[in-house]
Design an enzyme around this catalytic site. Structure first.
Site, PDB file in Angstrom:
ATOM      1  N   LYS A   1      36.919 -23.625  -8.629  1.00 42.23           N
ATOM      2  CA  LYS A   1      36.833 -24.789  -9.515  1.00 42.23           C
ATOM      3  C   LYS A   1      37.008 -26.078  -8.696  1.00 42.23           C
ATOM      4  CE  LYS A   1      38.500 -24.959 -14.224  1.00 42.23           C
ATOM      5  NZ  LYS A   1      39.660 -24.899 -15.116  1.00 42.23           N
TER       6      LYS A   1
ATOM      7  N   GLU B   1      48.955 -34.272 -26.047  1.00 41.11           N
ATOM      8  CA  GLU B   1      47.545 -34.680 -25.974  1.00 41.11           C
ATOM      9  C   GLU B   1      46.862 -34.390 -27.305  1.00 41.11           C
ATOM     10  OE1 GLU B   1      45.692 -36.305 -23.476  1.00 41.11           O
ATOM     11  OE2 GLU B   1      44.623 -36.399 -25.366  1.00 41.11           O
TER      12      GLU B   1
ATOM     13  N   LEU C   1      43.423 -35.227 -27.734  1.00 42.94           N
ATOM     14  CA  LEU C   1      41.966 -35.356 -27.611  1.00 42.94           C
ATOM     15  C   LEU C   1      41.246 -34.159 -28.220  1.00 42.94           C
ATOM     16  CD1 LEU C   1      40.934 -33.287 -25.200  1.00 42.94           C
ATOM     17  CD2 LEU C   1      41.727 -35.107 -23.717  1.00 42.94           C
TER      18      LEU C   1
ATOM     19  N   LEU D   1      37.338 -31.716 -43.964  1.00 39.25           N
ATOM     20  CA  LEU D   1      37.053 -31.187 -45.303  1.00 39.25           C
ATOM     21  C   LEU D   1      35.666 -30.541 -45.321  1.00 39.25           C
ATOM     22  CD1 LEU D   1      38.473 -33.850 -47.823  1.00 39.25           C
ATOM     23  CD2 LEU D   1      39.432 -31.643 -47.190  1.00 39.25           C
TER      24      LEU D   1
ATOM     25  N   CYS E   1      42.810 -24.256 -29.466  1.00 41.08           N
ATOM     26  CA  CYS E   1      44.063 -24.887 -29.912  1.00 41.08           C
ATOM     27  C   CYS E   1      44.566 -24.391 -31.266  1.00 41.08           C
ATOM     28  CB  CYS E   1      43.892 -26.399 -29.957  1.00 41.08           C
ATOM     29  SG  CYS E   1      43.774 -27.095 -28.301  1.00 41.08           S
TER      30      CYS E   1
ATOM     31  N   LYS F   1      32.782 -25.280 -31.958  1.00 38.37           N
ATOM     32  CA  LYS F   1      32.357 -26.457 -32.727  1.00 38.37           C
ATOM     33  C   LYS F   1      31.279 -27.167 -31.929  1.00 38.37           C
ATOM     34  CE  LYS F   1      35.586 -29.757 -30.848  1.00 38.37           C
ATOM     35  NZ  LYS F   1      36.482 -30.856 -31.064  1.00 38.37           N
TER      36      LYS F   1
ATOM     37  N   ARG G   1      36.156 -20.196 -26.570  1.00 36.49           N
ATOM     38  CA  ARG G   1      37.445 -19.521 -26.736  1.00 36.49           C
ATOM     39  C   ARG G   1      37.814 -19.476 -28.221  1.00 36.49           C
ATOM     40  NH1 ARG G   1      41.095 -22.814 -22.475  1.00 36.49           N
ATOM     41  NH2 ARG G   1      39.908 -24.535 -23.363  1.00 36.49           N
TER      42      ARG G   1
HETATM   43  P1  NAD Z   1      42.479 -24.839 -19.529  1.00 35.08           P
HETATM   44  O1  NAD Z   1      42.752 -23.398 -19.506  1.00 35.08           O
HETATM   45  O2  NAD Z   1      41.096 -25.347 -19.756  1.00 35.08           O
HETATM   46  O3  NAD Z   1      42.974 -25.481 -18.155  1.00 35.08           O
HETATM   47  C1  NAD Z   1      44.202 -25.190 -17.554  1.00 35.08           C
HETATM   48  C2  NAD Z   1      44.025 -25.280 -16.048  1.00 35.08           C
HETATM   49  O4  NAD Z   1      45.302 -25.211 -15.437  1.00 35.08           O
HETATM   50  C3  NAD Z   1      43.211 -24.120 -15.442  1.00 35.08           C
HETATM   51  O5  NAD Z   1      42.139 -24.646 -14.691  1.00 35.08           O
HETATM   52  C4  NAD Z   1      44.215 -23.394 -14.563  1.00 35.08           C
HETATM   53  O6  NAD Z   1      43.651 -22.833 -13.407  1.00 35.08           O
HETATM   54  C5  NAD Z   1      45.179 -24.504 -14.213  1.00 35.08           C
HETATM   55  N1  NAD Z   1      46.502 -24.049 -13.792  1.00 35.08           N
HETATM   56  C6  NAD Z   1      47.315 -23.164 -14.402  1.00 35.08           C
HETATM   57  N2  NAD Z   1      48.454 -23.036 -13.718  1.00 35.08           N
HETATM   58  C7  NAD Z   1      48.369 -23.850 -12.644  1.00 35.08           C
HETATM   59  C8  NAD Z   1      49.231 -24.160 -11.571  1.00 35.08           C
HETATM   60  N3  NAD Z   1      50.425 -23.615 -11.461  1.00 35.08           N
HETATM   61  N4  NAD Z   1      48.797 -25.026 -10.647  1.00 35.08           N
HETATM   62  C9  NAD Z   1      47.590 -25.598 -10.741  1.00 35.08           C
HETATM   63  N5  NAD Z   1      46.733 -25.374 -11.752  1.00 35.08           N
HETATM   64  C10 NAD Z   1      47.117 -24.508 -12.687  1.00 35.08           C
HETATM   65  O7  NAD Z   1      43.472 -25.448 -20.610  1.00 35.08           O
HETATM   66  P2  NAD Z   1      43.231 -26.734 -21.544  1.00 35.08           P
HETATM   67  O8  NAD Z   1      42.302 -26.419 -22.652  1.00 35.08           O
HETATM   68  O9  NAD Z   1      42.968 -27.911 -20.687  1.00 35.08           O
HETATM   69  O10 NAD Z   1      44.672 -26.870 -22.223  1.00 35.08           O
HETATM   70  C11 NAD Z   1      45.808 -27.254 -21.454  1.00 35.08           C
HETATM   71  C12 NAD Z   1      46.949 -27.544 -22.412  1.00 35.08           C
HETATM   72  O11 NAD Z   1      46.629 -28.683 -23.221  1.00 35.08           O
HETATM   73  C13 NAD Z   1      47.269 -26.416 -23.388  1.00 35.08           C
HETATM   74  O12 NAD Z   1      48.656 -26.397 -23.623  1.00 35.08           O
HETATM   75  C14 NAD Z   1      46.551 -26.840 -24.645  1.00 35.08           C
HETATM   76  O13 NAD Z   1      47.152 -26.334 -25.797  1.00 35.08           O
HETATM   77  C15 NAD Z   1      46.714 -28.338 -24.602  1.00 35.08           C
HETATM   78  N6  NAD Z   1      45.677 -29.076 -25.329  1.00 35.08           N
HETATM   79  C16 NAD Z   1      44.377 -28.671 -25.248  1.00 35.08           C
HETATM   80  C17 NAD Z   1      43.403 -29.399 -25.908  1.00 35.08           C
HETATM   81  C18 NAD Z   1      41.966 -28.966 -25.853  1.00 35.08           C
HETATM   82  O14 NAD Z   1      41.167 -29.519 -26.600  1.00 35.08           O
HETATM   83  N7  NAD Z   1      41.589 -28.019 -24.998  1.00 35.08           N
HETATM   84  C19 NAD Z   1      43.752 -30.536 -26.654  1.00 35.08           C
HETATM   85  C20 NAD Z   1      45.069 -30.937 -26.683  1.00 35.08           C
HETATM   86  C21 NAD Z   1      46.034 -30.192 -26.008  1.00 35.08           C
END
Ligand code: NAD
Length: 432
Positions: A35, A151, A153, A252, A262, A322, A329
């Protein structure tokens, strides 16, 4: 400011791009080398509207860079954002904290000057305390504060939402850390409300918000079921409800159930936290159960329509959870497709952005079309599962000519029902 971001996923990456665009120096670290290599080569591993240009611009001007070295991202940073995943625990379904704990432990030794550690990941109440403890054990002299910066977003709109947040919630038990975050978000001053609160409250805001939105989806799906039985039309009912400012028009839209990375995990984590604290969160518990049933129910609706057809061929439009994202996922489409496959259906699917990710999950169990018209060719039934705008433009006359059976189940109410019926389709929307 110098910002380190741990995790370059759907949250870490757009946040990094946004903070660099605001003038900060951002170093993003991820443990997945492939990545990081891609990112270093100026390629984006995920699709987000409007991200490419800002991403490339900020790499070129030197404000945005990527590494696999925790040291490079954390050393000398004013703020370190933790944006790693918090997936559901395979057994208990609580938020699995292994990535958060690993990140906190790994970053600890590189803390030099005073640093604010901000948790962007969605984490259970009390996680800030755990992170604080893990860092203190590993690095006894570190000067730092841990805050919660949840977050909000939306995937697909991440860049838009970064620059136009509804609110910025800061959970901080330290005045010094609050000042640093105020400085970081200064460009938003006067444009959006910034709420400062206790760390535990901020951790709760995120779960309470997501669980509420999931409940709203479940509610409108139940109302759609009611409309189907009574001759009311959910589209009018939702409009009538949504104009009430106490209710609001968003979330709605009835459909095949909520999904994504999420809502499913956050509702389960919230319900678990409730049980753990002796508070039975009945609305959330019901929402989880009914949303799971919803997807099976939709698969059954489709199969019932073609029960007379031998080896039915099903055209599926939409695989992402969506529109606007390539993320599959926990997509309802994945579960509905899998349930239909169990009944030996032949499925040809198309999604404008999510074909690659869907193929990683479904492999060659289904066929993949190059466009929406190829997907419907010779199909006995068409099922729309994701609300991509592109599907609204389907030319129903052409679709009718291409299909073998003229059946449509439109789980997003995208198509013109009257037109479909006038062209001889057996059309079924949701709640109509
Ligand atoms: P994701 O799985 O897309 O990305 C997480 C990244 O973290 C991965 O690339 C992984 O390799 C990396 N990672 C994990 N452990 C690591 C470490 N020790 N060192 C370096 N990199 C590491 O996850 P995401 O969708 O971005 O979600 C992240 C968090 O944000 C979650 O808690 C999620 O609930 C929250 N969140 C997500 C969204 C969303 O729309 N996806 C919105 C708000 C909040």
């Amino acid at each position: 400011m110098k910002i380190g971001i741990i995790g370059t996923g759907y949250v870490g990456l757009p946040t990094g791009v946004g903070l660099a665009e605001l003038g900060n120096t951002v170093i993003c670290v991820d443990k997945i080398k492939e990545k990081v290599d891609m990112l270093k080569n100026g390629e984006l591993p995920i699709y987000e509207d409007g991200m490419t240009e800002l991403f490339q611009k900020n790499i070129a001007n030197g404000r945005l860079s990527f590494t696999t070295s925790m040291k490079k991202a954390v050393e000398g940073a004013d703020v370190v954002l933790i944006a790693v995943g918090t997936p559901p625990h395979p057994v208990t379904k609580e938020a699995d904290m292994k990535y958060i704990h690993a990140a906190a432990t790994e970053l600890a030794e590189y803390l030099t000057d005073y640093t604010v550690i901000a948790t962007k990941s969605t984490v259970p109440v009390g996680t800030g305390d755990d992170i604080e403890q893990l860092i203190s054990i590993r690095n006894k002299t570190a000067r730092f504060d841990v805050i919660s910066l949840p977050e909000f977003l939306r995937e697909g709109y991440a860049i838009h939402d970064f620059f136009n947040p509804d609110r910025i919630v800061v959970g901080s038990n330290s005045e010094k850390a609050s000042q640093v975050i105020k400085e970081l978000y200064k460009p938003f001053e006067g444009k959006t409300e910034m709420l400062f609160m206790k760390r535990r409250s901020a951790e709760t805001v995120k779960y309470a918000s997501n669980a509420f939105l999931a409940m709203k989806i479940h509610y409108i799906n139940e109302m759609a079921n009611f409309c189907e039985k009574t001759g009311a039309d959910i589209r009018d009912v939702a409009k009538g409800m949504g104009l009430d400012s106490r209710i609001g028009a968003k979330f709605l839209n009835p459909g095949p159930g909520y999904g994504g990375s999420c809502f499913p995990k956050d509702t389960m984590a919230m319900a678990y936290m409730g049980r753990k604290n002796d508070v039975y969160l009945s609305l959330i518990e019901t929402t989880i159960q009914k949303n799971a049933e919803r997807k099976k129910e939709i698969a059954n609706r489709v199969l019932k329509k073609v029960e007379e057809v031998e080896n039915p061929k099903i055209a599926v439009l939409g695989l992402a959870f969506k529109d606007g994202t390539d993320d599959c996922r926990e997509s309802p489409a994945m579960e509905i497709v899998s349930a239909m496959l169990e009944q030996d259906a032949h499925i040809m699917a198309y999604d404008p952005k999510a074909m690659k990710n869907a193929a990683l999950l479904l492999g060659d169990k289904i066929s993949y079309a190059d466009d929406m018209y190829q997907a419907v060719k010779d199909a006995d039934i068409l099922v729309i599962l994701t609300e991509w705008k592109e599907f609204k433009t389907l030319d129903l006359e052409t679709v009718g000519d291409l299909m073998k059976g003229k059946r449509i189940i439109d789980c997003r109410n995208l198509l013109d029902k009257e037109k479909a019926i006038s062209l001889g389709f057996d059309y079924q929307g949701i709640g109509q």
